[in-house]
Scaffold this motif. Structure first.
Motif, PDB file in Angstrom:
ATOM      1  N   UNK A  88     -82.296-121.193  36.704  1.00 30.65           N
ATOM      2  CA  UNK A  88     -81.913-120.132  35.762  1.00 30.65           C
ATOM      3  C   UNK A  88     -83.110-119.272  35.394  1.00 30.65           C
ATOM      4  N   UNK A  89     -84.270-119.880  35.247  1.00 29.96           N
ATOM      5  CA  UNK A  89     -85.472-119.173  34.815  1.00 29.96           C
ATOM      6  C   UNK A  89     -86.128-118.480  36.018  1.00 29.96           C
ATOM      7  N   UNK A  90     -86.417-117.176  35.920  1.00 30.65           N
ATOM      8  CA  UNK A  90     -87.060-116.469  37.042  1.00 30.65           C
ATOM      9  C   UNK A  90     -88.435-117.019  37.428  1.00 30.65           C
ATOM     10  N   UNK A  91     -89.052-117.799  36.553  1.00 28.97           N
ATOM     11  CA  UNK A  91     -90.377-118.335  36.863  1.00 28.97           C
ATOM     12  C   UNK A  91     -90.307-119.650  37.630  1.00 28.97           C
ATOM     13  N   UNK A  92     -89.109-120.174  37.826  1.00 30.82           N
ATOM     14  CA  UNK A  92     -88.928-121.368  38.657  1.00 30.82           C
ATOM     15  C   UNK A  92     -88.411-120.900  40.015  1.00 30.82           C
ATOM     16  N   UNK A  93     -89.113-121.167  41.094  1.00 28.85           N
ATOM     17  CA  UNK A  93     -88.706-120.650  42.405  1.00 28.85           C
ATOM     18  C   UNK A  93     -87.402-121.269  42.909  1.00 28.85           C
ATOM     19  N   UNK A  94     -86.715-120.525  43.731  1.00 26.18           N
ATOM     20  CA  UNK A  94     -85.650-121.065  44.569  1.00 26.18           C
ATOM     21  C   UNK A  94     -86.305-121.959  45.618  1.00 26.18           C
ATOM     22  N   UNK A  95     -85.599-122.995  46.029  1.00 32.19           N
ATOM     23  CA  UNK A  95     -86.128-123.819  47.116  1.00 32.19           C
ATOM     24  C   UNK A  95     -85.003-124.238  48.050  1.00 32.19           C
ATOM     25  N   UNK A  96     -85.339-124.396  49.306  1.00 29.65           N
ATOM     26  CA  UNK A  96     -84.403-124.848  50.338  1.00 29.65           C
ATOM     27  C   UNK A  96     -85.082-125.948  51.138  1.00 29.65           C
ATOM     28  N   UNK A  97     -84.267-126.918  51.559  1.00 26.81           N
ATOM     29  CA  UNK A  97     -84.774-127.959  52.455  1.00 26.81           C
ATOM     30  C   UNK A  97     -83.628-128.456  53.316  1.00 26.81           C
ATOM     31  N   UNK A  98     -83.909-128.772  54.566  1.00 24.51           N
ATOM     32  CA  UNK A  98     -82.914-129.465  55.365  1.00 24.51           C
ATOM     33  C   UNK A  98     -83.602-130.306  56.428  1.00 24.51           C
TER      34      UNK A  98
ATOM     35  N   UNK B 264     -90.496-135.771  50.655  1.00 20.89           N
ATOM     36  CA  UNK B 264     -91.467-134.917  49.970  1.00 20.89           C
ATOM     37  C   UNK B 264     -90.804-133.974  48.974  1.00 20.89           C
ATOM     38  N   UNK B 265     -89.555-133.621  49.233  1.00 18.43           N
ATOM     39  CA  UNK B 265     -88.904-132.579  48.449  1.00 18.43           C
ATOM     40  C   UNK B 265     -88.879-132.871  46.952  1.00 18.43           C
ATOM     41  N   UNK B 266     -88.311-134.004  46.575  1.00 27.87           N
ATOM     42  CA  UNK B 266     -88.046-134.255  45.157  1.00 27.87           C
ATOM     43  C   UNK B 266     -89.310-134.256  44.298  1.00 27.87           C
ATOM     44  N   UNK B 267     -90.357-135.018  44.639  1.00 26.99           N
ATOM     45  CA  UNK B 267     -91.543-134.991  43.769  1.00 26.99           C
ATOM     46  C   UNK B 267     -92.222-133.620  43.730  1.00 26.99           C
ATOM     47  N   UNK B 268     -92.221-132.922  44.864  1.00 27.20           N
ATOM     48  CA  UNK B 268     -92.857-131.603  44.905  1.00 27.20           C
ATOM     49  C   UNK B 268     -92.111-130.603  44.040  1.00 27.20           C
ATOM     50  N   UNK B 269     -90.798-130.544  44.202  1.00 28.74           N
ATOM     51  CA  UNK B 269     -90.038-129.538  43.453  1.00 28.74           C
ATOM     52  C   UNK B 269     -89.895-129.912  41.984  1.00 28.74           C
ATOM     53  N   UNK B 270     -89.755-131.181  41.680  1.00 26.63           N
ATOM     54  CA  UNK B 270     -89.649-131.568  40.271  1.00 26.63           C
ATOM     55  C   UNK B 270     -90.911-131.189  39.503  1.00 26.63           C
ATOM     56  N   UNK B 271     -92.079-131.303  40.127  1.00 27.38           N
ATOM     57  CA  UNK B 271     -93.317-130.878  39.482  1.00 27.38           C
ATOM     58  C   UNK B 271     -93.307-129.367  39.246  1.00 27.38           C
TER      59      UNK B 271
END
Length: 301
Positions: free
Chosen positions: A95-105, A204-211
């Protein structure tokens, strides 16, 4: 290594990721749909919305099989008749513009003639590019690559720059990350070694993006910044519908449309000839949406 084992590991990866995201967001839980594909196989679609941080997100698991469509056979120049495909794919729209969108597959594809390959990727799409954040993200990407093959980052980072590129806008979708496809024995690594790399990308996704979420979710934003976010989400839609091979593959193999298009943002905006003011934060971000930027080195822009 059997395809059933790979599928089960991907299924468990989906569980780990959704639990981590729920804990990090703290305000919403995933809703799950279990579905079957008429031609063979099925999957689990999990969607989160209206959380404390995530406005909309999806984490999809699928394991599908059946007759290979002629369109796919012709496109990939394959002779086999039957296929098996499994993987996990996700997209988060904060929701916040300062938090990036992320994609992973991460994904695995196998044919009845024994041909197989792995593919996948992870990329970060900030609304406003933060050079320090981009550097930290790419350092994590390089670490996971170097653990398995010292050549991977130098191959898969440029591949991401090229893949996540909108030629009709002359822009990359974001600050990139990793992209790889058709990884098999020809890489000089065994199937087990390649699968270990693919799983580490997924882990790698979850710890990286949660931070990243925790570091940015409380930042205040203006109406202008929100407006810019909605326009940048428009670029995301353009890429997924016009260029993304995964979207096309899913639709060409009669995949579940709701699960394929869950990657679309909840709200988006297009303005004819949107004006970006010279010297603005928006203009600076556009200058950084370019291929071949070495995010690990100081950047002057």
């Amino acid at each position: 290594m059997q395809k059933e084992y790979i599928a089960e590991e991907f299924r468990q990866l989906q569980d780990k990721i959704t639990r981590a995201l729920e804990n990090c967001d703290g305000g919403a839980q995933f809703h799950e749909d279990i579905w079957e594909r008429e031609a063979g196989g099925g999957g689990r679609s999990r969607v989160i919305k209206n959380g404390n941080i995530i406005e909309k997100g999806g984490v999809q698991f699928s394991a599908v099989h059946g007759e290979l469509p002629e369109k796919i056979k012709n496109k990939l120049k394959l002779e086999a008749d039957d296929f098996f495909a499994t993987g996990v794919s996700l997209i988060m729209h904060p929701e916040n513009p300062h938090v990036p969108i992320i994609h992973m597959n991460v994904r695995y594809f196998e044919l009845n003639d024994g041909t197989y390959w792995f593919g996948g990727g992870i990329d970060l799409t900030p609304i406003y590019v933060d050079k320090n954040q981009a550097k930290a993200f790419h350092l994590e990407m390089k670490k996971v690559c170097d653990k398995h093959n010292p050549e991977f980052y130098s191959k898969f980072k440029p591949w991401a720059d090229e893949y996540f590129y909108l030629p009709f806008r002359n822009e990359t979708r974001g600050v990139g990350g990793l992209f790889f496809d058709h990884l098999n024995d020809s890489s000089g690594m065994t199937k087990e070694q390649l699968f270990a790399f693919v799983m580490d990308v997924g882990e790698l996704f979850a710890p990286t993006y949660c931070e990243i979420m925790r570091s940015n979710a409380s930042k205040l934003y203006s109406e202008q910044e929100k407006d810019w976010q909605l326009h940048r989400r428009g670029r995301y839609v353009e890429f997924n519908l016009v260029l993304d091979k995964g979207t096309k593959f899913g639709l060409d193999t009669n995949g579940r449309t709701e699960s394929i298009l869950v990657s679309m943002p909840p709200e988006v905006r297009w303005t004819y000839q949107y004006e970006v003011k010279e010297g603005s934060k928006e203009a600076e971000t556009l200058q950084l949406l370019k291929k071949d930027i070495n995010w690990l080195e100081p950047i002057s822009v």
